[in-house]
Design a protein around this motif. Structure first.
Motif, PDB file in Angstrom:
ATOM      1  N   UNK A  79       0.805  -5.460   0.170  1.00  0.00           N
ATOM      2  CA  UNK A  79      -0.436  -5.473  -0.605  1.00  0.00           C
ATOM      3  C   UNK A  79      -1.305  -6.614  -0.091  1.00  0.00           C
ATOM      4  N   UNK A  80      -2.461  -6.251   0.443  1.00  0.00           N
ATOM      5  CA  UNK A  80      -3.424  -7.238   0.928  1.00  0.00           C
ATOM      6  C   UNK A  80      -4.480  -7.410  -0.149  1.00  0.00           C
ATOM      7  N   UNK A  81      -4.638  -8.620  -0.648  1.00  0.00           N
ATOM      8  CA  UNK A  81      -5.558  -8.861  -1.762  1.00  0.00           C
ATOM      9  C   UNK A  81      -6.698  -9.778  -1.331  1.00  0.00           C
ATOM     10  N   UNK A  82      -7.822  -9.625  -2.017  1.00  0.00           N
ATOM     11  CA  UNK A  82      -8.993 -10.500  -1.852  1.00  0.00           C
ATOM     12  C   UNK A  82      -9.602 -10.450  -0.452  1.00  0.00           C
ATOM     13  N   UNK A  83      -9.520  -9.305   0.188  1.00  0.00           N
ATOM     14  CA  UNK A  83     -10.023  -9.182   1.563  1.00  0.00           C
ATOM     15  C   UNK A  83     -11.501  -8.817   1.576  1.00  0.00           C
ATOM     16  N   UNK A  84     -12.183  -9.237   2.633  1.00  0.00           N
ATOM     17  CA  UNK A  84     -13.508  -8.738   2.959  1.00  0.00           C
ATOM     18  C   UNK A  84     -13.322  -7.663   4.021  1.00  0.00           C
ATOM     19  N   UNK A  85     -13.369  -6.395   3.626  1.00  0.00           N
ATOM     20  CA  UNK A  85     -13.126  -5.286   4.554  1.00  0.00           C
ATOM     21  C   UNK A  85     -14.349  -5.054   5.440  1.00  0.00           C
ATOM     22  N   UNK A  86     -14.107  -5.060   6.738  1.00  0.00           N
ATOM     23  CA  UNK A  86     -15.169  -4.767   7.707  1.00  0.00           C
ATOM     24  C   UNK A  86     -14.895  -3.370   8.238  1.00  0.00           C
ATOM     25  N   UNK A  87     -15.674  -2.401   7.778  1.00  0.00           N
ATOM     26  CA  UNK A  87     -15.300  -1.019   8.041  1.00  0.00           C
ATOM     27  C   UNK A  87     -16.483  -0.084   7.859  1.00  0.00           C
ATOM     28  N   UNK A  88     -16.713   0.759   8.852  1.00  0.00           N
ATOM     29  CA  UNK A  88     -17.707   1.828   8.781  1.00  0.00           C
ATOM     30  C   UNK A  88     -19.076   1.330   8.323  1.00  0.00           C
ATOM     31  N   UNK A  89     -19.515   0.249   8.980  1.00  0.00           N
ATOM     32  CA  UNK A  89     -20.865  -0.243   8.774  1.00  0.00           C
ATOM     33  C   UNK A  89     -21.080  -1.102   7.555  1.00  0.00           C
ATOM     34  N   UNK A  90     -20.004  -1.483   6.857  1.00  0.00           N
ATOM     35  CA  UNK A  90     -20.141  -2.293   5.651  1.00  0.00           C
ATOM     36  C   UNK A  90     -19.100  -3.399   5.619  1.00  0.00           C
ATOM     37  N   UNK A  91     -19.408  -4.437   4.856  1.00  0.00           N
ATOM     38  CA  UNK A  91     -18.427  -5.467   4.509  1.00  0.00           C
ATOM     39  C   UNK A  91     -18.314  -5.453   2.992  1.00  0.00           C
ATOM     40  N   UNK A  92     -17.134  -5.123   2.481  1.00  0.00           N
ATOM     41  CA  UNK A  92     -16.935  -5.016   1.029  1.00  0.00           C
ATOM     42  C   UNK A  92     -15.670  -5.761   0.622  1.00  0.00           C
ATOM     43  N   UNK A  93     -15.659  -6.270  -0.571  1.00  0.00           N
ATOM     44  CA  UNK A  93     -14.472  -6.942  -1.112  1.00  0.00           C
ATOM     45  C   UNK A  93     -13.529  -5.890  -1.674  1.00  0.00           C
ATOM     46  N   UNK A  94     -12.272  -5.954  -1.282  1.00  0.00           N
ATOM     47  CA  UNK A  94     -11.306  -4.965  -1.760  1.00  0.00           C
ATOM     48  C   UNK A  94      -9.889  -5.422  -1.470  1.00  0.00           C
ATOM     49  N   UNK A  95      -8.952  -4.769  -2.141  1.00  0.00           N
ATOM     50  CA  UNK A  95      -7.532  -4.905  -1.851  1.00  0.00           C
ATOM     51  C   UNK A  95      -7.085  -3.653  -1.100  1.00  0.00           C
ATOM     52  N   UNK A  96      -6.001  -3.793  -0.356  1.00  0.00           N
ATOM     53  CA  UNK A  96      -5.459  -2.666   0.410  1.00  0.00           C
ATOM     54  C   UNK A  96      -3.954  -2.600   0.167  1.00  0.00           C
ATOM     55  N   UNK A  97      -3.481  -1.433  -0.304  1.00  0.00           N
ATOM     56  CA  UNK A  97      -2.051  -1.228  -0.517  1.00  0.00           C
ATOM     57  C   UNK A  97      -1.499  -0.350   0.600  1.00  0.00           C
ATOM     58  N   UNK A  98      -0.442  -0.826   1.224  1.00  0.00           N
ATOM     59  CA  UNK A  98       0.187  -0.129   2.346  1.00  0.00           C
ATOM     60  C   UNK A  98       1.607   0.256   1.965  1.00  0.00           C
ATOM     61  N   UNK A  99       1.929   1.538   2.161  1.00  0.00           N
ATOM     62  CA  UNK A  99       3.300   2.002   1.964  1.00  0.00           C
ATOM     63  C   UNK A  99       3.665   2.953   3.096  1.00  0.00           C
ATOM     64  N   UNK A 100       4.905   2.824   3.552  1.00  0.00           N
ATOM     65  CA  UNK A 100       5.424   3.698   4.601  1.00  0.00           C
ATOM     66  C   UNK A 100       4.501   3.740   5.827  1.00  0.00           C
TER      67      UNK A 100
END
Length: 445
Positions: A5-26
């Motif tokens: 679980x990645x928390x408090x990230x600034x996601x740089x993706x598809x032309x935007x920078x947004x604050x979000x968490x990312x949950x990774x499984x398998x």
């Protein structure tokens, strides 16, 4: 595969920078959102840092098989991970040259269980393997590599009829190294008559000249237009070459071009201090060419950024003769940091960097489920700290060759963490002792 679980990230993706968490499984991204929570997972706090899709490097020379004193799948994929590269595409000029389906598949097996990054391989073209190219399964290779000049061994394609057949019948993208050999040989002889074998390294871009590059690239473009080839011109080194490429949207292009990190950083002014260490083919050229390449990226005439990582040993590079010192340099470990220097200078945005190092590469090569931060996609991610400098030097080089052309240079950004298929492989300046989980890239073709 572990969960993360990645928390408090600034996601740089598809032309935007947004604050979000990312949950990774398998190994895949299960959820993207605010205030995510999960039990029994490792948590990575990304506060104050930026989370990118992993860099997909469309051009490396990891030297295996046959040249493993310089590098191999294990060492170079780890160096690449430190530089933010989560997937790579390896070139065919190894020993034996990758000219048949059997050699291609055998080479792929060398990465299984050893590469920390995801991998794909080019089938090489020669004057003698057109039938292998015609029979190529599009799932088995990322592209067909054509050396249209100045190659090593038997991989120079200098038969015009064969070249036209390759451009006509290749079932997948043709990636071209464009330098005109007769022009280079003429320049070599001209300067040999003056200097003998002791030609100054500063003349390398004069010998492997703008004209040699432009003449060959112009031929490739003409052939591609006539044969309707999906052409990708590798390591564009001159502004003049970039000017002949289209600024159309990537989805509408049949001809694309690659910029490389060393052409964004060095210029011919650096030969005086670095000499053989920055000798590469095509040659690093003028500061004006560097500016032209940067502008071509901004204009959309150049589409992706790769490395052309090509290590040689320190001893090989220290050979005093211009003709004996091999061309190529280790670049993967500092790939994303080099590009981020242009963010620090206010030239590239973070969103633009994600586009040129990941999104566009995935789109160009039709890579399946990678290159974006999307739910359901493989979790190939890079956490970048744009406020933490990193000093590069020979002592912290991770490539097998043990040196870097950036020795003594302080990058203004650093790679805080690299995640491949959901597994942390690099964190806080250290490679993690993990079982390699690199996978063969799959293509939507």
């Amino acid at each position: 595969m572990s969960s993360l679980l990645i928390v408090n990230a600034n996601l740089v993706n598809e032309g935007r920078v947004v604050s979000a968490d990312v949950l990774v499984r398998k190994g895949r991204i299960e959820a993207i959102g605010a205030n995510l929570s999960a039990s029994g997972v490792e948590v990575l706090d990304a506060a104050g840092r930026h989370l990118f899709p992993g860099m997909i490097d469309d051009q490396v020379h990891f030297r295996e098989p046959g040249l493993t004193h310089k590098g191999d799948m294990a060492t170079e994929s780890r160096a690449a991970a430190a530089g933010g590269i989560t997937s790579f595409m390896d070139m065919p000029n190894t020993i034996p040259n990758t000219l048949t389906a059997d050699i291609l598949n055998a080479k792929k097996q060398l990465a299984v269980g050893r590469s920390v990054g995801n991998y794909a391989f080019y089938l090489g073209a020669s004057n003698d393997n057109i039938e292998a190219i015609k029979a190529l399964n599009p799932q088995d290779a990322c592209g067909v590599k054509v050396f249209m000049g100045a190659s090593t061994g038997s991989m120079l394609v200098d038969d015009p009829d064969v070249l036209e057949q390759i451009f006509t019948y290749s079932p997948i993208l043709v990636a071209a190294h464009c330098e005109d050999t007769p022009t280079i040989l003429e320049n070599e002889e001209s300067y040999r008559s003056i200097y003998g074998d002791d030609i100054p390294f500063s003349l390398h871009p004069t010998i492997r000249s703008e004209e040699a590059c432009h003449k060959s690239s112009a031929l490739a473009v003409e052939l591609a237009k006539r044969c309707n080839t999906r052409l990708h011109i590798l390591h564009v080194s001159t502004a003049r070459e970039a000017e002949m490429l289209s600024d159309a949207a990537l989805a509408d292009k049949r001809i694309t071009g690659e910029a490389c990190v060393h052409f964004l950083h060095f210029s011919d002014e650096d030969y005086a201090g670095k000499g053989a260490l920055i000798k590469c083919n095509p040659a690093i050229k003028t500061a004006e060419d560097r500016a032209g390449i940067i502008q071509a990226l901004l204009d959309g005439r150049l589409d992706v950024i790769g490395t052309d990582h090509a290590p040689h040993t320190w001893q090989e590079k220290q050979n005093s003769s211009y003709f004996k010192a091999p061309s190529g340099l280790p670049l993967a470990q500092h790939a994303l940091q080099t590009v981020l220097e242009h963010y620090q200078d206010g030239i590239f945005t973070l969103e633009f960097i994600a586009e040129k190092t990941s999104h566009a590469v995935a789109q160009m090569f039709n890579i399946k489920d990678r290159g974006y931060i999307r739910e359901g996609y493989w979790a190939d991610l890079v956490l970048v700290d744009v406020d933490k400098p990193f000093l590069a030097n020979h002592a912290n080089s991770l490539s097998k060759c043990g040196w870097t052309p950036f020795d003594g240079y302080e990058f203004r950004s650093s790679i805080a963490a690299t995640i491949v298929n959901g597994q942390l492989v690099w964190r806080d300046g250290c490679l993690l002792d993990v079982t390699p989980t690199g996978m063969a890239l799959e293509f939507d073709r």
